[in-house]
Design a protein around this motif. Structure first.
Motif, PDB file in Angstrom:
ATOM      1  N   LEU A   1      37.772  82.449  77.668  1.00 48.73           N
ATOM      2  CA  LEU A   1      38.541  81.206  77.669  1.00 48.73           C
ATOM      3  C   LEU A   1      38.169  80.440  78.921  1.00 48.73           C
ATOM      4  N   THR A   2      37.848  79.173  78.795  1.00 50.06           N
ATOM      5  CA  THR A   2      37.553  78.375  79.978  1.00 50.06           C
ATOM      6  C   THR A   2      38.551  77.237  80.059  1.00 50.06           C
ATOM      7  N   MET A   3      39.246  77.160  81.197  1.00 50.71           N
ATOM      8  CA  MET A   3      40.264  76.132  81.356  1.00 50.71           C
ATOM      9  C   MET A   3      39.710  74.967  82.161  1.00 50.71           C
ATOM     10  N   ASN A   4      39.929  73.785  81.686  1.00 56.02           N
ATOM     11  CA  ASN A   4      39.547  72.587  82.430  1.00 56.02           C
ATOM     12  C   ASN A   4      40.760  72.134  83.231  1.00 56.02           C
TER      13      ASN A   4
ATOM     14  N   ASN B   1      41.445  69.553  84.949  1.00 57.31           N
ATOM     15  CA  ASN B   1      41.889  68.154  84.844  1.00 57.31           C
ATOM     16  C   ASN B   1      42.711  67.873  83.601  1.00 57.31           C
ATOM     17  N   THR B   2      42.535  68.701  82.560  1.00 56.91           N
ATOM     18  CA  THR B   2      43.321  68.479  81.346  1.00 56.91           C
ATOM     19  C   THR B   2      44.339  69.596  81.138  1.00 56.91           C
ATOM     20  N   SER B   3      44.610  70.361  82.190  1.00 57.18           N
ATOM     21  CA  SER B   3      45.570  71.468  82.079  1.00 57.18           C
ATOM     22  C   SER B   3      46.890  71.082  82.744  1.00 57.18           C
ATOM     23  N   SER B   4      47.863  71.961  82.623  1.00 61.74           N
ATOM     24  CA  SER B   4      49.161  71.692  83.257  1.00 61.74           C
ATOM     25  C   SER B   4      49.127  71.873  84.769  1.00 61.74           C
ATOM     26  N   ARG B   5      47.977  72.249  85.317  1.00 58.38           N
ATOM     27  CA  ARG B   5      47.813  72.236  86.787  1.00 58.38           C
ATOM     28  C   ARG B   5      48.086  70.821  87.323  1.00 58.38           C
ATOM     29  N   VAL B   6      47.685  69.799  86.540  1.00 56.92           N
ATOM     30  CA  VAL B   6      47.901  68.426  87.036  1.00 56.92           C
ATOM     31  C   VAL B   6      49.390  68.072  87.057  1.00 56.92           C
ATOM     32  N   LYS B   7      50.207  68.860  86.321  1.00 59.80           N
ATOM     33  CA  LYS B   7      51.658  68.619  86.375  1.00 59.80           C
ATOM     34  C   LYS B   7      52.314  69.471  87.446  1.00 59.80           C
ATOM     35  N   GLY B   8      51.482  70.203  88.193  1.00 61.02           N
ATOM     36  CA  GLY B   8      52.026  70.967  89.317  1.00 61.02           C
ATOM     37  C   GLY B   8      52.193  72.451  89.043  1.00 61.02           C
ATOM     38  N   GLU B   9      51.693  72.938  87.903  1.00 61.22           N
ATOM     39  CA  GLU B   9      51.824  74.374  87.633  1.00 61.22           C
ATOM     40  C   GLU B   9      51.056  75.166  88.690  1.00 61.22           C
ATOM     41  N   THR B  10      51.638  76.255  89.147  1.00 57.92           N
ATOM     42  CA  THR B  10      51.007  77.037  90.216  1.00 57.92           C
ATOM     43  C   THR B  10      49.862  77.882  89.654  1.00 57.92           C
ATOM     44  N   TYR B  11      49.023  78.383  90.567  1.00 50.37           N
ATOM     45  CA  TYR B  11      47.958  79.311  90.168  1.00 50.37           C
ATOM     46  C   TYR B  11      48.578  80.537  89.488  1.00 50.37           C
ATOM     47  N   LEU B  12      49.673  81.057  90.075  1.00 51.45           N
ATOM     48  CA  LEU B  12      50.290  82.267  89.524  1.00 51.45           C
ATOM     49  C   LEU B  12      50.790  82.026  88.104  1.00 51.45           C
ATOM     50  N   ASP B  13      51.469  80.909  87.892  1.00 57.11           N
ATOM     51  CA  ASP B  13      51.980  80.640  86.544  1.00 57.11           C
ATOM     52  C   ASP B  13      50.848  80.399  85.550  1.00 57.11           C
TER      53      ASP B  13
ATOM     54  N   VAL C   1      39.641  92.035  74.073  1.00 60.65           N
ATOM     55  CA  VAL C   1      39.486  91.832  75.506  1.00 60.65           C
ATOM     56  C   VAL C   1      38.907  90.445  75.735  1.00 60.65           C
ATOM     57  N   PHE C   2      39.612  89.652  76.513  1.00 67.43           N
ATOM     58  CA  PHE C   2      38.960  88.408  76.899  1.00 67.43           C
ATOM     59  C   PHE C   2      39.196  88.080  78.355  1.00 67.43           C
ATOM     60  N   ILE C   3      38.242  87.330  78.879  1.00 64.83           N
ATOM     61  CA  ILE C   3      38.334  86.929  80.276  1.00 64.83           C
ATOM     62  C   ILE C   3      38.636  85.429  80.314  1.00 64.83           C
ATOM     63  N   ALA C   4      39.288  85.022  81.395  1.00 61.36           N
ATOM     64  CA  ALA C   4      39.602  83.605  81.575  1.00 61.36           C
ATOM     65  C   ALA C   4      38.826  83.070  82.765  1.00 61.36           C
ATOM     66  N   ASN C   5      38.071  82.015  82.534  1.00 60.70           N
ATOM     67  CA  ASN C   5      37.351  81.311  83.596  1.00 60.70           C
ATOM     68  C   ASN C   5      38.247  80.203  84.120  1.00 60.70           C
ATOM     69  N   LEU C   6      38.738  80.349  85.341  1.00 59.36           N
ATOM     70  CA  LEU C   6      39.598  79.309  85.929  1.00 59.36           C
ATOM     71  C   LEU C   6      38.847  78.689  87.098  1.00 59.36           C
TER      72      LEU C   6
END
Ligand code: CP
Length: 306
Positions: free
Chosen positions: A71-74, A76-88, A42-47
């Motif tokens: 898991l903690t996602m940053n 600024n260094t994630s694919s969010r900066v390439k436009g990935e949606t919250y859902l994806d 079981v793991f949780i993701a901190n977004l």
């Protein structure tokens, strides 16, 4: 009790809030046995799509104390900066095994939107709002009221003052919602006119533009951060004028009851909404709020996941 998601205090009944507080009490001395391997299933993701110290790290601490992986996602260094949606982003981490998502965003509706979409396609996922726009910060509201309860036998007759940038404050909204759910009604909101919210939004609270009137005979005094990042420049003349008129400091607290406690959700602007002397005084319970934040978040994760 079955809590699937926590997007807002409106998701919770009075009984559920009381159960979260009882669970937090029980977990106060709980640490997973560090000699045993922690659960890797079981793991949780901190977004966190907005900055945070307390909320992000206390969810991480809470999860680790329960033996969960984090898991903690940053952003600024994630694919969010390439436009990935919250859902994806959520679906990607779910495919890696994440079961619960702790989400902070400027977008106040993102958690509700995710709950709606995911309930059809990934019904086992849990969403926890860790602060959304100006609207909701449910775990902060819970930890604030949990901390208040530790200092008084009953809050029913206590004068609770919330001072500062209430209009832009998700903390004020969620904390008042918890108090109302517990039928605690002597709530005073004190701010300059431009920082007071619509009275429709805070029904049955007392509004004041005068700090002295508001503080008189207070039992609980909570200062809020002046949120320069959310404020129109015209909302207050400047922070010096604000501090002069609405900053809380020791001499002003003499208007409150002798036993009055001082709270602040953090982060503080020392010398603006609260003096350093008061923040570090015996009356301050600010670090207790932080410690209780871990317990409340442990309780939430435990009730959701176990
Ligand atoms: N109170 C609060 O939400 O603090 P952080 O922004 O540091 O998480």
């Amino acid at each position: 009790m079955n809590i699937k998601h926590l997007t807002s205090i409106n998701d919770l009944s009075r009984e559920q809030i009381e159960e979260i507080f009882e669970r937090a009490d029980k977990l106060s001395s709980f640490y997973v046995d560090s000699n045993k391997p922690s659960s890797d299933s079981v793991f949780i993701a901190n977004l966190f799509f907005e900055p945070s110290t307390r909320t992000r790290l206390s969810f991480e601490t809470a999860a680790k104390r329960l033996g969960l992986q984090v898991l903690t996602m940053n952003e600024n260094t994630s694919s969010r900066v390439k436009g990935e949606t919250y859902l994806d982003t959520v679906l990607t981490l779910e495919a890696m095994g994440a079961k619960a998502f702790v989400i902070r965003s400027k977008d106040e509706d993102i958690c509700n939107q995710l709950v709606e979409t995911l309930s059809a396609i990934k019904p086992h996922i849990h969403i926890i709002n860790a602060g959304g726009g100006q609207k909701d910060h449910p775990t902060q509201g819970l930890l604030d009221v949990y901390t208040m309860q530790q200092h008084f036998d009953s809050l029913t007759d206590k004068k609770i003052c919330i001072i500062g940038d209430i209009k832009h404050s998700r903390v004020a909204r969620s904390t008042v919602q918890v108090l109302k759910k517990l039928r605690i009604n002597n709530i005073h909101l004190i701010a300059p006119k431009n920082l007071l919210p619509d009275s429709d939004e805070f029904k049955d609270c007392f509004f004041s533009e005068d700090l002295k009137t508001g503080l008189t005979d207070a039992d609980i005094v909570m200062a809020l951060r002046i949120q320069k990042e959310r404020m129109q420049s015209s909302d207050i003349p400047n922070t010096e004028v604000y501090s002069e008129q609405f900053g809380i400091k020791s001499e002003r607290l003499s208007l409150a009851k002798d036993h009055a406690i001082v709270m602040h959700p953090g982060p503080m602007n020392r010398g603006v909404e609260i003096s350093s002397e008061l923040a570090d005084s015996q009356r301050s319970v600010i670090t207790e709020q932080v410690a209780n934040g871990v317990l409340i978040r442990m309780a939430m994760l435990d009730l959701m996941l176990n």
